[in-house]
Design a protein around this motif. Structure first.
Motif, PDB file in Angstrom:
ATOM      1  N   HIS A  26     -21.127  79.708 -58.453  1.00 56.55           N
ATOM      2  CA  HIS A  26     -21.463  78.852 -57.314  1.00 56.55           C
ATOM      3  C   HIS A  26     -21.654  77.402 -57.753  1.00 56.55           C
ATOM      4  N   ASP A  27     -22.272  77.215 -58.927  1.00 61.73           N
ATOM      5  CA  ASP A  27     -22.465  75.849 -59.424  1.00 61.73           C
ATOM      6  C   ASP A  27     -21.124  75.185 -59.747  1.00 61.73           C
ATOM      7  N   LYS A  28     -20.206  75.931 -60.351  1.00 63.53           N
ATOM      8  CA  LYS A  28     -18.891  75.375 -60.651  1.00 63.53           C
ATOM      9  C   LYS A  28     -18.147  75.011 -59.376  1.00 63.53           C
ATOM     10  N   ASP A  29     -18.218  75.893 -58.389  1.00 66.60           N
ATOM     11  CA  ASP A  29     -17.536  75.606 -57.119  1.00 66.60           C
ATOM     12  C   ASP A  29     -18.135  74.376 -56.442  1.00 66.60           C
ATOM     13  N   ALA A  30     -19.471  74.257 -56.510  1.00 66.82           N
ATOM     14  CA  ALA A  30     -20.115  73.094 -55.883  1.00 66.82           C
ATOM     15  C   ALA A  30     -19.698  71.796 -56.571  1.00 66.82           C
ATOM     16  N   ALA A  31     -19.620  71.820 -57.919  1.00 66.01           N
ATOM     17  CA  ALA A  31     -19.207  70.624 -58.649  1.00 66.01           C
ATOM     18  C   ALA A  31     -17.752  70.277 -58.340  1.00 66.01           C
ATOM     19  N   ALA A  32     -16.904  71.309 -58.260  1.00 68.29           N
ATOM     20  CA  ALA A  32     -15.496  71.052 -57.944  1.00 68.29           C
ATOM     21  C   ALA A  32     -15.351  70.491 -56.537  1.00 68.29           C
ATOM     22  N   ASN A  33     -16.127  71.039 -55.592  1.00 65.88           N
ATOM     23  CA  ASN A  33     -16.069  70.527 -54.221  1.00 65.88           C
ATOM     24  C   ASN A  33     -16.557  69.084 -54.143  1.00 65.88           C
ATOM     25  N   ALA A  34     -17.597  68.768 -54.902  1.00 67.39           N
ATOM     26  CA  ALA A  34     -18.115  67.384 -54.888  1.00 67.39           C
ATOM     27  C   ALA A  34     -17.068  66.396 -55.431  1.00 67.39           C
ATOM     28  N   LYS A  35     -16.379  66.813 -56.525  1.00 70.65           N
ATOM     29  CA  LYS A  35     -15.332  65.948 -57.081  1.00 70.65           C
ATOM     30  C   LYS A  35     -14.172  65.785 -56.108  1.00 70.65           C
ATOM     31  N   ARG A  36     -13.820  66.897 -55.452  1.00 67.50           N
ATOM     32  CA  ARG A  36     -12.714  66.833 -54.499  1.00 67.50           C
ATOM     33  C   ARG A  36     -13.059  65.924 -53.324  1.00 67.50           C
ATOM     34  N   LEU A  37     -14.295  66.026 -52.818  1.00 64.88           N
ATOM     35  CA  LEU A  37     -14.718  65.155 -51.726  1.00 64.88           C
ATOM     36  C   LEU A  37     -14.741  63.689 -52.151  1.00 64.88           C
ATOM     37  N   GLN A  38     -15.158  63.454 -53.390  1.00 64.90           N
ATOM     38  CA  GLN A  38     -15.193  62.081 -53.888  1.00 64.90           C
ATOM     39  C   GLN A  38     -13.785  61.486 -54.000  1.00 64.90           C
ATOM     40  N   ARG A  39     -12.837  62.311 -54.505  1.00 70.42           N
ATOM     41  CA  ARG A  39     -11.457  61.851 -54.593  1.00 70.42           C
ATOM     42  C   ARG A  39     -10.864  61.588 -53.213  1.00 70.42           C
ATOM     43  N   GLU A  40     -11.183  62.452 -52.266  1.00 70.37           N
ATOM     44  CA  GLU A  40     -10.686  62.263 -50.906  1.00 70.37           C
ATOM     45  C   GLU A  40     -11.253  60.985 -50.274  1.00 70.37           C
ATOM     46  N   LYS A  41     -12.521  60.760 -50.515  1.00 71.07           N
ATOM     47  CA  LYS A  41     -13.151  59.554 -49.973  1.00 71.07           C
ATOM     48  C   LYS A  41     -12.551  58.292 -50.584  1.00 71.07           C
ATOM     49  N   GLN A  42     -12.299  58.366 -51.905  1.00 67.14           N
ATOM     50  CA  GLN A  42     -11.699  57.207 -52.572  1.00 67.14           C
ATOM     51  C   GLN A  42     -10.271  56.967 -52.081  1.00 67.14           C
ATOM     52  N   ARG A  43      -9.542  58.050 -51.832  1.00 67.46           N
ATOM     53  CA  ARG A  43      -8.178  57.915 -51.307  1.00 67.46           C
ATOM     54  C   ARG A  43      -8.173  57.276 -49.922  1.00 67.46           C
ATOM     55  N   GLN A  44      -9.139  57.698 -49.086  1.00 69.60           N
ATOM     56  CA  GLN A  44      -9.240  57.105 -47.757  1.00 69.60           C
ATOM     57  C   GLN A  44      -9.570  55.616 -47.825  1.00 69.60           C
ATOM     58  N   VAL A  45     -10.469  55.262 -48.763  1.00 66.89           N
ATOM     59  CA  VAL A  45     -10.809  53.846 -48.929  1.00 66.89           C
ATOM     60  C   VAL A  45      -9.597  53.045 -49.384  1.00 66.89           C
ATOM     61  N   ASP A  46      -8.814  53.608 -50.323  1.00 68.21           N
ATOM     62  CA  ASP A  46      -7.617  52.918 -50.804  1.00 68.21           C
ATOM     63  C   ASP A  46      -6.584  52.758 -49.700  1.00 68.21           C
ATOM     64  N   GLU A  47      -6.399  53.820 -48.906  1.00 65.94           N
ATOM     65  CA  GLU A  47      -5.442  53.726 -47.807  1.00 65.94           C
ATOM     66  C   GLU A  47      -5.873  52.680 -46.786  1.00 65.94           C
ATOM     67  N   HIS A  48      -7.181  52.644 -46.511  1.00 59.91           N
ATOM     68  CA  HIS A  48      -7.675  51.634 -45.576  1.00 59.91           C
ATOM     69  C   HIS A  48      -7.438  50.214 -46.119  1.00 59.91           C
ATOM     70  N   GLN A  49      -7.672  50.052 -47.416  1.00 62.28           N
ATOM     71  CA  GLN A  49      -7.448  48.743 -48.019  1.00 62.28           C
ATOM     72  C   GLN A  49      -5.964  48.361 -47.979  1.00 62.28           C
TER      73      GLN A  49
END
Length: 386
Positions: A26-49
């Motif tokens: 569960h801890d590994k899945d949570a860390a992977a999900n957090a990284k995936r959400l962070q990458r998605e958020k960064q991608r959205q910011v880049d696309e907006h820019q």
């Protein structure tokens, strides 16, 4: 002390191990999900820019010079290419119509094709050869003077005066020769007396000349700076212009080798608060009149007291330096004069070889002199008069 196998059953131990593995997973899945959400958020910011930059570039107005706007050089190639494509399309249609069968050629629904003439780029209407040329005015000034200026008019008055002078001298010579031929001494004496009276200015003329000189001396709005006359001084009339106006030190020997001839006075020009101020520099105070002593603003002291011979206060430097801003110019490597150590004198120490430091040191001279004049505004009120 009992072991874990003795206190707990095998099933309980297996349940604990399964629980620990589930928590790790569960801890590994949570860390992977957090990284995936962070990458998605960064991608959205880049696309907006990127979208913001695209919109800004689309709305950006390209700078075009005025000549390009007139000639249309930026849009014209694109227009020509578009028209060329259109012309090619119509050409192909005409060719296909000519090679088509009789059924297709007799189709009543088709409209007659009008041949399109390809556009040709005309040269710009602005011919640069028709621009204004200041030398073209000579074509319109045949036999006339440009702007009423006669380039040969500078010597006409001299020639006219020389001709009149030659006529007068020839006339006087003829009269003298006639008088000598007749032997009449009275006419000779009369002619010479007339010439003498003509050459000698009258008393009224002398009076007017003296009055002009007196007015010139009283209306002089230039403060006076006194420099030493001795050639051993670092500043004299030979190099005062280079020092105080050009802000660079040039030795007296170098200036004399260049063939500079010393004059009675030197005039310095300087801009003060947007106005041109002239300073009169002299090295002999014996030529000063009584009313000109009030205009003495600064003096460069050499050291010995004999320099102030002919000054007010019987040549005593102490009271003189309280009325006049005093300076002493010397090199940093050499000590200043001991006779000036206890007197209110501003020391200006120039470097021996570093000429790039001269400007900053010589600016102190003008700073002190401006302060001296500002404090004695009533004495130097003549500088503001016109």
């Amino acid at each position: 002390m009992e072991s874990l196998a003795q206190t707990m059953s095998v099933e309980a131990i297996a349940a604990i191990k399964a629980k620990r593995l589930a928590m790790k997973r569960h801890d590994k899945d949570a860390a992977a999900n957090a990284k995936r959400l962070q990458r998605e958020k960064q991608r959205q910011v880049d696309e907006h820019q990127v979208n913001v930059c695209k919109r800004a570039m689309e709305r950006e107005r390209q700078h075009r010079p005025f000549e390009d706007k007139l000639l249309g050089e930026k849009e014209l190639p694109g227009v020509l290419r578009t028209l060329a494509l259109v012309y090619d399309v119509h050409t192909r249609r005409l060719l296909s119509k000519n090679y088509a069968g009789p059924a297709e050629a007799s189709d009543p629904e088709e409209l007659p094709e009008v041949p399109v003439v390809p556009p040709q780029r005309n040269p710009p209407a602005n011919d640069f050869s028709s621009r204004y040329n200041r030398y073209d005015q000579e074509k319109f000034l045949k036999g006339k003077e440009a702007f009423g200026i006669n380039p040969l008019g500078t010597n006409l008055t001299k020639k006219k005066f020389a001709k009149e002078l030659g006529k007068v001298s020839s006339k006087i010579g003829k009269e003298t020769s006639k008088a000598i031929a007749k032997g009449t001494d009275k006419e000779i004496a009369k002619g010479t007396s007339q010439e003498a009276t003509a050459n000698v200015p009258s008393s009224s003329h002398r009076h007017s000349t003296g009055e002009k000189a007196r007015r010139r001396s009283t209306n002089d709005h230039r403060p006076i700076i006194v420099v030493p006359a001795a050639l051993t001084s670092l500043i004299t009339l030979h190099n005062v212009k280079q020092l105080l106006q050009e802000m660079r030190f040039v030795s007296v020997d170098q200036v004399r080798k260049l063939g500079f001839q010393s004059a009675e006075e030197v005039v310095l020009e300087r801009h003060v608060q947007g106005q041109l101020v002239r300073y009169r520099v002299i090295d002999n105070v014996k030529r000063l009149k009584a009313e000109e002593w009030q205009r003495v603003a600064a003096v460069f002291a050499l050291g010995p007291q004999w320099q102030f011979k002919g000054w007010p206060h019987s040549g005593d430097p102490a009271p003189i330096f309280h009325e006049v801003c005093a300076f002493h110019l010397h090199f940093k490597d050499t000590a200043p004069s001991k006779e000036l150590s206890n007197l209110p004198v501003h020391m200006l120490a120039l470097p021996q070889h570093e000429r790039h430091l001269d400007c900053g040191i010589l600016k102190e001279f003008w700073k002190k002199l401006d302060h001296h004049i500002a404090v004695r505004a009533k004495q130097f009120a003549f500088m503001k008069q016109k």
